[in-house]
Every structure is written in structure tokens, then in C-alpha cells.
Scaffold this active site. Structure first.
Site, PDB file in Angstrom:
ATOM      1  N   HIS A 126      -0.496   2.256  -6.595  1.00 39.01           N
ATOM      2  CA  HIS A 126       1.490   1.717  -6.722  1.00 39.01           C
ATOM      3  C   HIS A 126       1.279   0.867  -6.455  1.00 39.01           C
ATOM      4  O   HIS A 126       1.838   0.220  -6.681  1.00 39.01           O
ATOM      5  CB  HIS A 126       2.203   2.666  -5.920  1.00 39.01           C
ATOM      6  CG  HIS A 126       2.723   4.367  -5.939  1.00 39.01           C
ATOM      7  ND1 HIS A 126       2.649   4.927  -7.439  1.00 39.01           N
ATOM      8  CD2 HIS A 126       2.135   5.651  -5.360  1.00 39.01           C
ATOM      9  CE1 HIS A 126       2.516   5.472  -7.488  1.00 39.01           C
ATOM     10  NE2 HIS A 126       2.178   6.208  -6.431  1.00 39.01           N
ATOM     11  N   ASP A 163      -2.990  11.588 -10.901  1.00 41.43           N
ATOM     12  CA  ASP A 163      -1.744  12.417  -9.873  1.00 41.43           C
ATOM     13  C   ASP A 163      -1.065  12.389 -10.561  1.00 41.43           C
ATOM     14  O   ASP A 163      -0.698  11.905 -11.992  1.00 41.43           O
ATOM     15  CB  ASP A 163      -1.718  10.510  -9.602  1.00 41.43           C
ATOM     16  CG  ASP A 163      -1.199  10.980  -7.753  1.00 41.43           C
ATOM     17  OD1 ASP A 163      -1.927  10.910  -6.855  1.00 41.43           O
ATOM     18  OD2 ASP A 163       0.082  10.666  -8.353  1.00 41.43           O
ATOM     19  N   HIS A 165       1.716  10.832  -9.713  1.00 40.32           N
ATOM     20  CA  HIS A 165       2.955   9.906 -10.214  1.00 40.32           C
ATOM     21  C   HIS A 165       1.995   8.721 -11.293  1.00 40.32           C
ATOM     22  O   HIS A 165       1.294   8.357 -11.099  1.00 40.32           O
ATOM     23  CB  HIS A 165       3.288   9.020  -8.748  1.00 40.32           C
ATOM     24  CG  HIS A 165       3.601   9.801  -8.280  1.00 40.32           C
ATOM     25  ND1 HIS A 165       2.901  10.859  -6.700  1.00 40.32           N
ATOM     26  CD2 HIS A 165       5.185  10.356  -7.482  1.00 40.32           C
ATOM     27  CE1 HIS A 165       3.245  11.198  -6.455  1.00 40.32           C
ATOM     28  NE2 HIS A 165       5.087  11.396  -6.422  1.00 40.32           N
ATOM     29  N   ASP A 244      -1.991  15.618  -5.995  1.00 41.12           N
ATOM     30  CA  ASP A 244      -0.377  16.360  -6.396  1.00 41.12           C
ATOM     31  C   ASP A 244       0.009  16.519  -7.354  1.00 41.12           C
ATOM     32  O   ASP A 244       1.453  16.992  -7.084  1.00 41.12           O
ATOM     33  CB  ASP A 244       0.885  15.423  -5.503  1.00 41.12           C
ATOM     34  CG  ASP A 244       0.077  13.866  -6.177  1.00 41.12           C
ATOM     35  OD1 ASP A 244      -0.502  13.687  -7.320  1.00 41.12           O
ATOM     36  OD2 ASP A 244       1.079  12.628  -5.853  1.00 41.12           O
TER      37      ASP A 244
END
Ligand SMILES: [Zn+2]
Length: 307
Positions: A126, A163, A165, A244
Site C-alpha cells: 500500500h 493479497d 487488498h 488475507d
């Protein structure tokens, strides 16, 4: 196959408080599972070096890097954004996390090992060119990829991010770099909320609805990535390995199973064998159910080691 396992004790010294999901127990769970499953003995364990300032500045805005060094607290904590905190050990951990990927690049590019897994935190995907975000300070995988481009003259790097995200930071850093193909599968909508939308030719988006299962995940990769990856013929494959998306994970609502991660890892091993001399560097991102994380990393590494 010889597989490196690059980590550092300081990555576990970075503590965000008892209730924070991005906890040192994540790395402990991985390590314990690898030891219990007798896989650790077959890995080339290496203590991560510190990333250099020059290596960070090659990827991030030097003013941003300097600001992170300046903000590092001697005690208490500093908030970089709502969920991204710096504690006294955070900077040291972040320097080792990025350094681990640089080191893995050196080990893989020199031929010392075929592939590598970096068991590090804080995560990185991120973190944008000049912005910390979502637990991430420096974009570990981007720093490693930039090192491979600069130091080894690699012309084509594929970064695959599974991931849950979207890896907004990695996309932000490489969105105008034809040398890097960045492909991200992610739950949408979910943090970091803005719709990534249409982007550059070197960016692949694979949004998945809440509740998506392994078959949806696999279908997305079949439809959106593999043909493009084959045509790109990467000289190096890097994986933003976030766990995740597993059904057990408290942060996302995908329903992936370990077998889906194994499937994708095998697919990428095939591509690496055809185009990249087997070179794969996998870097830990998310994964917040420690037990599921340990099991899935074990399975991921079973494929990388071919044991
Ligand atoms: Zn994540």
C-alpha cells in the site's frame, strides 16, 4: 530447487499494540509451521540486511523517505495515517523488510538460489511513491524490483499480487514503467476503497466480489492474466503474497482455500520455468489469521521448494 527464506528478528520487534491485527505472531506462526512441518531444514535461511538510503530513494520520493526517518519515535507512537503507526522499532523493522527483498533479489539473480520467500513485516504494497498507507511504510517489493532493474539490468519483471487488498502502492510506483507488469487480484469494494479503474497497459486488475470462491479467483487469473503474462515473458517473477483472501481471514470476505494459493503458485512456477530461469521472489504482505497464514505459507513454500 533451492529456496531462500529471508527474515529478521527486528521484523517481530515491531509491535502495534495487543489488539492490532498486523502482529508479530504472524511471523511466529509461519516459522512454527515451517519447523513443525520439517520444511525449514530445506530452506536457505538468511538474516535480512538493512536496505540502504539510496535503494529507498530509487523507489520513493527522497523527501518522503527523509520524513519517515525524522518521524521515527524513541517512545510512544506516531500516526502516519489512521491505521499506519510508527512505534520505536517500526523503522528498524521496515528497513529490514525492504532489505530482505533486495537481498532475495541478489540471491536469486546471482544463482545462489532459484527462488525466495521474504517473511517480513511491516508489509509494503500500500505504500505509494510519497505516502505511507495501510500498515505499509516502504514498498518492499517495489524496492526489490527497482534493485533488480537497476543492478542487474532486468528488462521485464512481473509482479503478481494475490493479497485481498488492491496493491495501490505498487501500482502507483510502476504505473508508467513498461519494464514492470503489475497484476493484482483483490476484493472490491474493500480498502483502499477508490476504484482503481482503467489504467496503463502494464497494469492488470482482477476485482473480485465479496464472497468470491476459489473458482472465481482462478477464472479471473485465467481470463485476465496468463495470456498477458506469457506474452510479456518476464525475466523475473515477484509475488506480493497476501494471505488475507483465505476464508478464515478476519480482514477480507473472499473464500479462498490453501489449494487456490497452491494452484496459483504452481501456475507461476510454470511461467518462471519457461521464461525466467525459475526465478521467483515471493514477499509476505497481509494475512491476519495466524493459523491459516502459517498453513498457507507452508503450502506455498512446498510448491516453491518442489518438495
Ligand atoms: Zn491485505
Amino acid at each position: 530447487m533451492t529456496t531462500a527464506y529471508v527474515t529478521h528478528p527486528l521484523c517481530e520487534a515491531h509491535q502495534l499494540g495487543a489488539d492490532h491485527p498486523e502482529s508479530p505472531e504472524r511471523l511466529e506462526a509461519i516459522q512454527n509451521r515451517l519447523i513443525a512441518g520439517q520444511l525449514m531444514d530445506f530452506l536457505r535461511w538468511r538474516e535480512a540486511q538493512e536496505v540502504t538510503l539510496e535503494q529507498l530513494n530509487d523507489t520513493h520520493d527522497p523527501d518522503y523517505v527523509a520524513s519517515i526517518f525524522a518521524k521515527a519515535p524513541a517512545e510512544g507512537h506516531v500516526e502516519l495515517d489512521q491505521e499506519t503507526l510508527m512505534m520505536p522499532n517500526t523503522l528498524d523493522a521496515a528497513l529490514r523488510a525492504s532489505g530482505a527483498v533486495v537481498q532475495a533479489v541478489d540471491m536469486v539473480m546471482s544463482g545462489e538460489v532459484e527462488n525466495a520467500f521474504c517473511s517480513v513485516r511491516p508489509p509494503g504494497h500500500h505504500a505509494e511513491y510519497d505516502r505511507a498507507m495501510g500498515f505499509c511504510l516502504f514498498n518492499n517489493i517495489a524496492v526489490g524490483a527497482r534493485h533488480a532493474l537497476n543492478q542487474y539490468g532486468v528488462q521485464r519483471i512481473a509482479i503478481i499480487d494475490f493479497d485481498v487488498h488492491h496493491g495501490n502502492g505498487t501500482e502507483n510506483i510502476f504505473q508508467a514503467s513498461p519494464n514492470v507488469l503489475y497484476a493484482s487480484s483483490y476484493q472490491y469494494p474493500l480498502f483502499p476503497y477508490p476504484d482503481p479503474g482503467a489504467s496503463h497497459d502494464n497494469i492488470v486488475h482482477m476485482p473480485l466480489e465479496k464472497g468470491s470462491k476459489g473458482e472465481d479467483f482462478r477464472r479471473a487469473y485465467e481470463a485476465e492474466l496468463f495470456e498477458k503474462l506469457e506474452a510479456f515473458a518476464p525475466e523475473l517473477i515477484m509475488i506480493s503474497a497476501g494471505f488475507d483472501g483465505l476464508a478464515e481471514d478476519p480482514m477480507g470476505q473472499l473464500r479462498l482455500r490453501e489449494s487456490d494459493i497452491v494452484w496459483l503458485t504452481e501456475k507461476l512456477m510454470d511461467v518462471a520455468a519457461r521464461h525466467s530461469q525459475g526465478r521467483i521472489i515471493s514477499v509476505l504482505e497481509g494475512g491476519y489469521n495466524a493459523d491459516a497464514l502459517g498453513r498457507a505459507v507452508f503450502s506455498h513454500l512446498k510448491v516453491l521448494t518442489q518438495l
